[in-house]
Design an enzyme around this catalytic site. Sequence first.
Site, PDB file in Angstrom:
ATOM      1  CE1 TYR A  32       1.093  -0.234   4.427  1.00  8.33           C
ATOM      2  CE2 TYR A  32       0.091   1.933   4.332  1.00  8.33           C
ATOM      3  CZ  TYR A  32       0.886   1.007   4.983  1.00  8.33           C
ATOM      4  OH  TYR A  32       1.464   1.341   6.184  1.00  8.33           O
ATOM      5  CE  LYS A 144       3.216   3.418   3.338  1.00  8.29           C
ATOM      6  NZ  LYS A 144       3.376   3.505   4.770  1.00  8.29           N
ATOM      7  CD  GLU A 177      10.114   2.257  10.361  1.00  4.68           C
ATOM      8  OE1 GLU A 177      10.061   3.267   9.654  1.00  4.68           O
ATOM      9  OE2 GLU A 177       9.986   1.109   9.897  1.00  4.68           O
ATOM     10  CG  LEU A 201       8.303   2.813   4.706  1.00  5.11           C
ATOM     11  CD1 LEU A 201       7.862   1.553   3.958  1.00  5.11           C
ATOM     12  CD2 LEU A 201       7.088   3.647   5.066  1.00  5.11           C
TER      13      LEU A 201
HETATM   14  N1  PDD Z   1       2.916   5.249   7.497  1.00  2.29           N
HETATM   15  N2  PDD Z   1       7.611   4.137   9.003  1.00  2.29           N
HETATM   16  C1  PDD Z   1       6.474   3.430   9.039  1.00  2.29           C
HETATM   17  C2  PDD Z   1       6.491   2.090   9.663  1.00  2.29           C
HETATM   18  C3  PDD Z   1       5.302   3.945   8.467  1.00  2.29           C
HETATM   19  O1  PDD Z   1       4.180   3.216   8.473  1.00  2.29           O
HETATM   20  C4  PDD Z   1       5.324   5.256   7.894  1.00  2.29           C
HETATM   21  C5  PDD Z   1       4.128   5.875   7.272  1.00  2.29           C
HETATM   22  C6  PDD Z   1       6.537   5.959   7.897  1.00  2.29           C
HETATM   23  C7  PDD Z   1       6.653   7.320   7.274  1.00  2.29           C
HETATM   24  O2  PDD Z   1       6.731   7.206   5.871  1.00  2.29           O
HETATM   25  P1  PDD Z   1       6.275   8.400   4.920  1.00  2.29           P
HETATM   26  O3  PDD Z   1       7.005   9.623   5.366  1.00  2.29           O
HETATM   27  O4  PDD Z   1       6.728   8.002   3.570  1.00  2.29           O
HETATM   28  O5  PDD Z   1       4.805   8.514   5.057  1.00  2.29           O
HETATM   29  C8  PDD Z   1       7.661   5.374   8.451  1.00  2.29           C
HETATM   30  C9  PDD Z   1       1.727   5.593   6.773  1.00  2.29           C
HETATM   31  C10 PDD Z   1       1.414   7.042   6.746  1.00  2.29           C
HETATM   32  C11 PDD Z   1       0.585   4.712   7.261  1.00  2.29           C
HETATM   33  O6  PDD Z   1       0.813   3.535   7.378  1.00  2.29           O
HETATM   34  O7  PDD Z   1      -0.513   5.211   7.486  1.00  2.29           O
END
Ligand code: PDD
Length: 276
Positions: A32, A144, A177, A201
């Site tokens: 996703y 992801k 993270e 990620l």
């Molecule tokens: N999540 N690390 C994890 C585990 C995440 O699920 C996310 C973002 C990030 C930040 O990534 P980015 O800056 O590219 O959004 C880091 C999304 C928003 C979610 O699962 O809803």
Amino acid sequence: MQLAMVQERIVPFDGLDPAYLDRGIYFGDGVYEVVRSYNGRIFALEEHLERFANSLAGIGMRGVDIEHIRSRVRRAFDAAEILDAKIYFHITRGSELRNHVADDNLEPNFFMTVTEASDSTEEKTKGISVSTHPDWRWKRCDIKSLNLLPNVLARLDAARKGCAEAILVDDVGLITEGASSSFMAIIGQTLQTAPLTANILPSITRNFIVKAAPDITLRVVEESLTPDRAREADELLIAATTEDIVPVVQFDNETIGGGKPGKYTRLLMQRFREFV
Ligand code: PDD
């Protein structure tokens, strides 16, 4: 007779809505993305599509046309007419009777929502509390994937403690993270965050911060931190697409930076707002 039961209803197997047989439900077999728009413009769509393509490749799903995904995102975004939108989409390997080894000829399932971006973002600018949790995830967190149970359990634990995010700590005691965000510490003139490996990620917001940090005189150090080191940091922050940059003012009940967002975090937030 082959059948299925949905809540209280018995239905013939042959007439079953394929949505119930989605491999995303059975196995989390899909990937996703979450993208945001600000004031009618989608932010960093190309970066998100590139990561989506990497995630698809990571789970061995070939043949998905990224050009086609881009045009679906644009079409849905235009139809929704929401200026500040949260765009969520996923692809699963398809629908079939539960079987670990997928049929080669399955048609992938695509699903997307375009909704109003949460307005709680403003409130979070004052800073949030976070709590640590063991990182129970798999060894390919760079993908992801729809498999988010460890993330969900960590977030539930944090929520029970009154915290807005869980900070994940791996088996050797290093922070990877947040459960749904990147995590960073500012110590003196350095901004420290975990290196880009398969344990985290490759966050698009993280990427922005790493590039912007030198402009505000911060030196970037991509090295994992321990919770003890994080507790002593001058400033802590999390970053994610739906949240932007959020100051952390409490870490496992320890007050950070006098309980107020720090100077560098505020500068980064300002830079991010200007950029988007
Ligand atoms: N999540 N690390 C994890 C585990 C995440 O699920 C996310 C973002 C990030 C930040 O990534 P980015 O800056 O590219 O959004 C880091 C999304 C928003 C979610 O699962 O809803």
